[in-house]
Design a protein around this motif. Sequence first.
Motif, PDB file in Angstrom:
ATOM      1  N   PRO A   1      -0.879   5.995   6.509  1.00  0.00           N
ATOM      2  CA  PRO A   1      -1.123   4.965   5.380  1.00  0.00           C
ATOM      3  C   PRO A   1      -0.832   5.921   4.033  1.00  0.00           C
ATOM      4  CG  PRO A   1      -2.638   5.500   7.217  1.00  0.00           C
ATOM      5  CD  PRO A   1      -2.128   6.071   7.308  1.00  0.00           C
ATOM      6  N   PHE A   2      -1.395   6.918   3.879  1.00  0.00           N
ATOM      7  CA  PHE A   2      -0.794   7.219   2.443  1.00  0.00           C
ATOM      8  C   PHE A   2       0.344   7.740   2.056  1.00  0.00           C
ATOM      9  CE2 PHE A   2       0.011  11.028  -0.272  1.00  0.00           C
ATOM     10  CZ  PHE A   2      -0.710  10.900  -1.161  1.00  0.00           C
ATOM     11  N   PHE A   3       1.943   7.480   2.724  1.00  0.00           N
ATOM     12  CA  PHE A   3       2.789   7.776   2.067  1.00  0.00           C
ATOM     13  C   PHE A   3       3.202   6.014   2.382  1.00  0.00           C
ATOM     14  CE2 PHE A   3       3.568  11.804   3.781  1.00  0.00           C
ATOM     15  CZ  PHE A   3       3.974  12.575   2.579  1.00  0.00           C
ATOM     16  N   LEU A   4       3.264   4.939   3.128  1.00  0.00           N
ATOM     17  CA  LEU A   4       2.975   3.563   2.900  1.00  0.00           C
ATOM     18  C   LEU A   4       2.763   3.270   2.003  1.00  0.00           C
ATOM     19  CD1 LEU A   4       4.081   1.498   4.891  1.00  0.00           C
ATOM     20  CD2 LEU A   4       1.983   1.099   5.924  1.00  0.00           C
ATOM     21  N   GLN A   5       1.350   3.254   1.823  1.00  0.00           N
ATOM     22  CA  GLN A   5       0.644   3.034   0.013  1.00  0.00           C
ATOM     23  C   GLN A   5       1.683   2.838  -0.742  1.00  0.00           C
ATOM     24  OE1 GLN A   5      -2.926   4.037  -0.670  1.00  0.00           O
ATOM     25  NE2 GLN A   5      -2.998   3.447  -2.189  1.00  0.00           N
ATOM     26  N   ARG A   6       2.334   4.437  -1.109  1.00  0.00           N
ATOM     27  CA  ARG A   6       3.284   5.017  -2.166  1.00  0.00           C
ATOM     28  C   ARG A   6       4.859   4.049  -2.325  1.00  0.00           C
ATOM     29  NH1 ARG A   6       2.484   9.783  -4.972  1.00  0.00           N
ATOM     30  NH2 ARG A   6       4.832  10.441  -5.085  1.00  0.00           N
ATOM     31  N   ILE A   7       5.563   4.107  -1.105  1.00  0.00           N
ATOM     32  CA  ILE A   7       5.985   3.234  -0.614  1.00  0.00           C
ATOM     33  C   ILE A   7       5.785   2.067  -1.114  1.00  0.00           C
ATOM     34  CG2 ILE A   7       7.943   1.988   0.818  1.00  0.00           C
ATOM     35  CD1 ILE A   7       7.623   4.699   2.787  1.00  0.00           C
ATOM     36  N   LEU A   8       4.695   1.094  -0.784  1.00  0.00           N
ATOM     37  CA  LEU A   8       4.870  -0.387  -1.243  1.00  0.00           C
ATOM     38  C   LEU A   8       4.238  -0.077  -2.583  1.00  0.00           C
ATOM     39  CD1 LEU A   8       2.660  -1.283   1.480  1.00  0.00           C
ATOM     40  CD2 LEU A   8       5.302  -1.936   1.398  1.00  0.00           C
ATOM     41  N   ARG A   9       4.079   0.927  -3.084  1.00  0.00           N
ATOM     42  CA  ARG A   9       3.882   0.439  -4.648  1.00  0.00           C
ATOM     43  C   ARG A   9       5.082   0.653  -4.989  1.00  0.00           C
ATOM     44  NH1 ARG A   9       0.284   5.551  -6.467  1.00  0.00           N
ATOM     45  NH2 ARG A   9      -1.296   4.338  -4.845  1.00  0.00           N
ATOM     46  N   THR A  10       5.661   1.536  -4.802  1.00  0.00           N
ATOM     47  CA  THR A  10       7.365   2.005  -5.770  1.00  0.00           C
ATOM     48  C   THR A  10       8.217   0.988  -5.604  1.00  0.00           C
ATOM     49  OG1 THR A  10       7.098   4.075  -4.747  1.00  0.00           O
ATOM     50  CG2 THR A  10       9.329   3.456  -5.765  1.00  0.00           C
ATOM     51  N   ILE A  11       7.724  -0.102  -4.558  1.00  0.00           N
ATOM     52  CA  ILE A  11       8.948  -1.157  -4.585  1.00  0.00           C
ATOM     53  C   ILE A  11       8.207  -2.513  -4.999  1.00  0.00           C
ATOM     54  CG2 ILE A  11       9.152  -3.321  -2.217  1.00  0.00           C
ATOM     55  CD1 ILE A  11       9.408  -1.037  -0.670  1.00  0.00           C
ATOM     56  N   GLU A  12       6.778  -2.440  -5.497  1.00  0.00           N
ATOM     57  CA  GLU A  12       6.010  -3.671  -6.753  1.00  0.00           C
ATOM     58  C   GLU A  12       6.891  -3.229  -7.635  1.00  0.00           C
ATOM     59  OE1 GLU A  12       2.192  -3.645  -5.624  1.00  0.00           O
ATOM     60  OE2 GLU A  12       1.953  -5.295  -3.430  1.00  0.00           O
ATOM     61  N   GLN A  13       6.570  -2.079  -8.193  1.00  0.00           N
ATOM     62  CA  GLN A  13       6.481  -1.807  -9.452  1.00  0.00           C
ATOM     63  C   GLN A  13       8.375  -1.259  -9.935  1.00  0.00           C
ATOM     64  OE1 GLN A  13       3.913   1.749 -10.125  1.00  0.00           O
ATOM     65  NE2 GLN A  13       2.290   0.174 -10.416  1.00  0.00           N
ATOM     66  N   ARG A  14       9.137  -1.565  -8.876  1.00  0.00           N
ATOM     67  CA  ARG A  14      10.730  -1.143  -9.498  1.00  0.00           C
ATOM     68  C   ARG A  14      10.988  -2.199 -10.363  1.00  0.00           C
ATOM     69  NH1 ARG A  14      15.128  -2.993  -4.502  1.00  0.00           N
ATOM     70  NH2 ARG A  14      13.969  -5.199  -4.975  1.00  0.00           N
ATOM     71  N   GLY A  15      10.772  -3.184 -10.724  1.00  0.00           N
ATOM     72  CA  GLY A  15      10.747  -4.124 -12.080  1.00  0.00           C
ATOM     73  C   GLY A  15      10.156  -3.490 -13.113  1.00  0.00           C
ATOM     74  N   GLU A  16       9.991  -2.941 -13.288  1.00  0.00           N
ATOM     75  CA  GLU A  16       8.971  -2.025 -14.879  1.00  0.00           C
ATOM     76  C   GLU A  16       9.690  -0.506 -14.519  1.00  0.00           C
ATOM     77  OE1 GLU A  16       4.646  -1.783 -13.594  1.00  0.00           O
ATOM     78  OE2 GLU A  16       4.644  -3.352 -12.673  1.00  0.00           O
ATOM     79  N   GLY A  17      10.421   0.000 -14.135  1.00  0.00           N
ATOM     80  CA  GLY A  17      11.676   1.247 -14.442  1.00  0.00           C
ATOM     81  C   GLY A  17      11.620   2.012 -13.098  1.00  0.00           C
ATOM     82  N   GLU A  18      10.074   1.821 -12.452  1.00  0.00           N
ATOM     83  CA  GLU A  18      10.077   2.909 -10.926  1.00  0.00           C
ATOM     84  C   GLU A  18      11.265   2.990 -10.379  1.00  0.00           C
ATOM     85  OE1 GLU A  18       7.650   5.419  -9.278  1.00  0.00           O
ATOM     86  OE2 GLU A  18       7.181   4.366 -11.186  1.00  0.00           O
TER      87      GLU A  18
ATOM     88  N   MET B   1      13.542   3.925  -6.912  1.00  0.00           N
ATOM     89  CA  MET B   1      13.643   4.054  -6.036  1.00  0.00           C
ATOM     90  C   MET B   1      13.648   5.400  -5.216  1.00  0.00           C
ATOM     91  SD  MET B   1      12.600   1.480  -4.756  1.00  0.00           S
ATOM     92  CE  MET B   1      12.936   0.638  -2.725  1.00  0.00           C
ATOM     93  N   ARG B   2      14.414   6.806  -5.906  1.00  0.00           N
ATOM     94  CA  ARG B   2      13.806   7.800  -5.181  1.00  0.00           C
ATOM     95  C   ARG B   2      13.329   8.047  -4.923  1.00  0.00           C
ATOM     96  NH1 ARG B   2      15.793  12.102  -9.760  1.00  0.00           N
ATOM     97  NH2 ARG B   2      14.096  11.184 -10.198  1.00  0.00           N
ATOM     98  N   HIS B   3      11.565   7.934  -5.648  1.00  0.00           N
ATOM     99  CA  HIS B   3      10.319   8.264  -5.151  1.00  0.00           C
ATOM    100  C   HIS B   3       9.818   7.981  -3.608  1.00  0.00           C
ATOM    101  CE1 HIS B   3       9.798   8.654  -9.079  1.00  0.00           C
ATOM    102  NE2 HIS B   3       8.897   9.678  -9.038  1.00  0.00           N
ATOM    103  N   ALA B   4      10.292   6.570  -2.896  1.00  0.00           N
ATOM    104  CA  ALA B   4      10.154   5.576  -1.913  1.00  0.00           C
ATOM    105  C   ALA B   4      10.707   6.644  -0.662  1.00  0.00           C
ATOM    106  CB  ALA B   4      10.672   4.159  -2.392  1.00  0.00           C
ATOM    107  N   TYR B   5      12.564   6.892  -0.887  1.00  0.00           N
ATOM    108  CA  TYR B   5      12.530   7.450  -0.405  1.00  0.00           C
ATOM    109  C   TYR B   5      11.900   9.444   0.185  1.00  0.00           C
ATOM    110  CZ  TYR B   5      16.514   4.395  -1.004  1.00  0.00           C
ATOM    111  OH  TYR B   5      17.309   3.342  -0.368  1.00  0.00           O
ATOM    112  N   LEU B   6      12.323   9.851  -1.380  1.00  0.00           N
ATOM    113  CA  LEU B   6      11.120  11.035  -0.679  1.00  0.00           C
ATOM    114  C   LEU B   6       9.941  10.369  -0.627  1.00  0.00           C
ATOM    115  CD1 LEU B   6      11.819  12.774  -4.150  1.00  0.00           C
ATOM    116  CD2 LEU B   6      12.758  13.677  -2.399  1.00  0.00           C
ATOM    117  N   ASP B   7       9.640   9.407  -0.083  1.00  0.00           N
ATOM    118  CA  ASP B   7       8.443   9.305   0.421  1.00  0.00           C
ATOM    119  C   ASP B   7       8.557   9.413   1.583  1.00  0.00           C
ATOM    120  OD1 ASP B   7       6.008   9.275  -1.651  1.00  0.00           O
ATOM    121  OD2 ASP B   7       6.677   7.841  -2.299  1.00  0.00           O
ATOM    122  N   ALA B   8       9.739   7.849   2.404  1.00  0.00           N
ATOM    123  CA  ALA B   8       9.890   7.990   3.176  1.00  0.00           C
ATOM    124  C   ALA B   8      10.243   9.239   4.718  1.00  0.00           C
ATOM    125  CB  ALA B   8      10.931   6.976   3.411  1.00  0.00           C
TER     126      ALA B   8
END
Length: 324
Positions: free
Chosen positions: A40-57, A59-66
């Motif tokens: 759940p911790f990494f899932l939360q981080r991945i979803l947060r990254t996807i939601e904030q992708r348009g704000e300059g976040e 996607m490398r962080h999402a891959y690292l979390d995966a």
Amino acid sequence: MRHRKPGRPVITTVALTFAPELSLQALLAIGTTFIHYAGPFFLQRILRTIEQRGEGESMRHAYLDAFGLLVFALVETTMFGQSLWIGRHIGIRVKGLLVTELSAKTLQRRGGGEWEDPDKDEEAKDKGDDDEDSDMQASSNGRIMNLMTADLNRVADVAAYVDDLYAMPLSLLIGVWYMYALLGPSAIMGLAVAVVYVPLSKVVFQYTTRLDTRYNALGDERLAAITELLQGIKAVKLFGWESRFRERIDEKRERQLGCMWQLNVAWLVAIGVTSLAPMLVLVVIFTMYTVVFEHQLSAEIAFTSISVFQLVRVSFEFLPGMLS
């Protein structure tokens, strides 16, 4: 056993004998419980990254979390498998030690002449001593056979899964804290519904435990009757008592089958009760979060909460059954 002393309870002796293995199993179980919530911790981080992708976040962080999700899943599987292997190893060794102790105690009793009654006079001994000794020995053999089959198997199962007694409460505490961090007071109000379900689940599991005890007792009676038949097979054949013993064993078997049917129905009710609780709790939690507290339910909160609650639900479902 090395730690055996006169007057010391068997459970204390077994615990001291397997203290290193039990300690290692406890450490692995506690570590597995903490790593269990890495998903759940990494899932939360991945979803947060996807939601904030348009704000300059990035996607490398999402891959690292995966990748971290994969690594921790492998670590959790390895630790859980090692803990399970240690538990099974302890269960088999405990069963072997108890069989040895039971056999030694039985031989000591027979060697000490406990089958004889010293208060009987010599004339009564000459007439009926052989028959009485054989009956007492047959009855004792039946009880010993029951101890070495069903009873020792239950003891071995308890020894194999003893780590669940502290892993499940710890998992429950971590899950409640995580859900409170995600949803605030609405999580506590929703989990209060699950707390109400705990006494109901405990009552159902206690009823199934009583039925299981009765089922095992009927199985012990049937096994004792079969043992008596096999030990006295010559007399049974000589006097033509086959039909009488067959009716006796069949009657005990029918009673055991009837108890098995009641036990299966009770387990069906228990599974139904424990399966309805998660859906009701999630409905209450999300209703309180969105309607009462007027928060916006995002994908990060919703899916992470569902993932955490799926882990909490396991403790809610199985902890009452273990305590009963």
